[in-house]
Design a protein around this motif. Structure first.
Motif, mmCIF file in Angstrom:
data_model
loop_
_atom_site.group_PDB
_atom_site.id
_atom_site.type_symbol
_atom_site.label_atom_id
_atom_site.label_comp_id
_atom_site.label_asym_id
_atom_site.label_seq_id
_atom_site.Cartn_x
_atom_site.Cartn_y
_atom_site.Cartn_z
ATOM 1 N N ALA A 1 0.822 -1.214 0.000
ATOM 2 C CA ALA A 1 0.000 0.000 0.000
ATOM 3 C C ALA A 1 0.854 1.261 0.000
ATOM 4 O O ALA A 1 0.394 2.328 -0.416
ATOM 5 C CB ALA A 1 -0.930 -0.012 1.209
ATOM 6 N N SER A 2 2.093 1.149 0.447
ATOM 7 C CA SER A 2 2.983 2.314 0.539
ATOM 8 C C SER A 2 3.660 2.651 -0.789
ATOM 9 O O SER A 2 4.376 3.652 -0.880
ATOM 10 C CB SER A 2 4.061 2.060 1.597
ATOM 11 O OG SER A 2 4.817 0.898 1.264
ATOM 12 N N THR A 3 3.452 1.858 -1.831
ATOM 13 C CA THR A 3 4.129 2.071 -3.105
ATOM 14 C C THR A 3 3.724 3.410 -3.721
ATOM 15 O O THR A 3 2.548 3.723 -3.857
ATOM 16 C CB THR A 3 3.798 0.943 -4.097
ATOM 17 O OG1 THR A 3 4.187 -0.301 -3.528
ATOM 18 C CG2 THR A 3 4.537 1.147 -5.420
ATOM 19 N N THR A 4 4.739 4.204 -4.099
ATOM 20 C CA THR A 4 4.511 5.501 -4.739
ATOM 21 C C THR A 4 5.592 5.735 -5.785
ATOM 22 O O THR A 4 6.513 4.927 -5.933
ATOM 23 C CB THR A 4 4.553 6.655 -3.713
ATOM 24 O OG1 THR A 4 5.828 6.641 -3.056
ATOM 25 C CG2 THR A 4 3.444 6.527 -2.671
ATOM 26 N N GLY A 5 5.482 6.848 -6.483
ATOM 27 C CA GLY A 5 6.540 7.259 -7.386
ATOM 28 C C GLY A 5 6.188 7.117 -8.847
ATOM 29 O O GLY A 5 5.062 6.800 -9.218
ATOM 30 N N ASP A 6 7.183 7.357 -9.678
ATOM 31 C CA ASP A 6 7.042 7.310 -11.130
ATOM 32 C C ASP A 6 7.278 5.878 -11.604
ATOM 33 O O ASP A 6 8.354 5.322 -11.375
ATOM 34 C CB ASP A 6 8.068 8.247 -11.761
ATOM 35 C CG ASP A 6 7.978 8.299 -13.277
ATOM 36 O OD1 ASP A 6 7.186 7.519 -13.862
ATOM 37 O OD2 ASP A 6 8.710 9.108 -13.885
ATOM 38 N N PRO A 7 6.295 5.253 -12.270
ATOM 39 C CA PRO A 7 6.489 3.868 -12.707
ATOM 40 C C PRO A 7 7.653 3.712 -13.676
ATOM 41 O O PRO A 7 8.262 2.648 -13.762
ATOM 42 C CB PRO A 7 5.154 3.519 -13.378
ATOM 43 C CG PRO A 7 4.553 4.832 -13.754
ATOM 44 C CD PRO A 7 4.986 5.778 -12.677
#
Length: 218
Positions: free
Chosen positions: A113-119
């Motif tokens: 659930a904490s995944t963020t950022g530019d793929p």
């Protein structure tokens, strides 16, 4: 979120290579396969998308919809489709979800659930848990979950075999034995009493009282 067999497949809205969808609306009471990929332009996934496009008529014959997912933008999926056609002989002929905000991957428990950022800055290894197959029934319940490592291509012939079993056992009071394939003998479901089994099946082979073998129902 940890999904289990029998859970309702979570609904979502997302852009795909065939337009924006609401997942439950797209299902529309059909069987479906949702299969995910860690990143576009990866070798194993390229072979998988091409093979699935080639055998899509088998899914159509079973009235099963197919939809892919990759943690990249839809525009990148379209570029990847050119490579898939060049190397595998056929381009994807089913929608592929663009999950560049990781929303679906997180909703289905494939990324934290904490995944963020530019793929675009993430490597396949960052997304290695996004290698799943979900088979969903007409009731929107999850019937099968398969999770594959990055280095092992998926066996979509096996997915078809399981769908054959799921569709058969959803309509008849039977179970399918080891390595069962369409047309093989089946087993009367354990919840069926002998008196009920006689009404439904007539007779059966019984190597043990708990193993009652009958021809596959038509």
């Amino acid at each position: 979120m940890t999904l289990q067999l029998g859970d309702t497949a979570p609904d979502f809205h997302a852009d795909t290579t065939e337009g924006r969808i609401g997942f439950h609306d797209w299902l529309d009471g059909s069987w479906a396969v949702l299969f995910s990929h860690p990143k576009d332009f990866t070798p194993v996934c390229t072979t998988e998308l091409g093979y699935l496009a080639r055998i899509k008529p088998e899914f159509d014959r079973r009235a099963v919809k197919i939809i892919g997912l990759s943690v990249d933008h839809v525009d990148k999926h379209r570029d990847w489709a050119t490579d898939i056609e060049q190397t595998q002989g056929v381009a994807p002929n089913y929608p592929v979800i663009g999950d560049s905000d990781f929303a679906v991957s997180k909703l289905y428990g494939m990324l934290p659930a904490s995944t963020t950022g530019d793929p675009a800055t993430r490597t396949p290894a960052d997304n290695q848990t996004v290698r799943n197959v979900f088979v969903i029934g007409p009731d929107r319940k999850i019937k099968l979950i398969l999770v594959y490592p990055m280095t092992t291509g998926r066996n979509f012939d096996e997915v078809l075999r399981v769908i054959d079993s799921l569709q058969l056992t959803a309509n008849h009071k039977v179970a399918t034995p080891v390595n069962w394939r369409q047309g093989d003998d089946v087993i009367i479901a354990g919840a069926v009493s002998n008196s009920e089994a006689k009404q439904i099946f007539g007779t059966w082979e019984e190597p043990k009282p708990y193993i009652r073998i009958v021809p596959q129902p038509v």
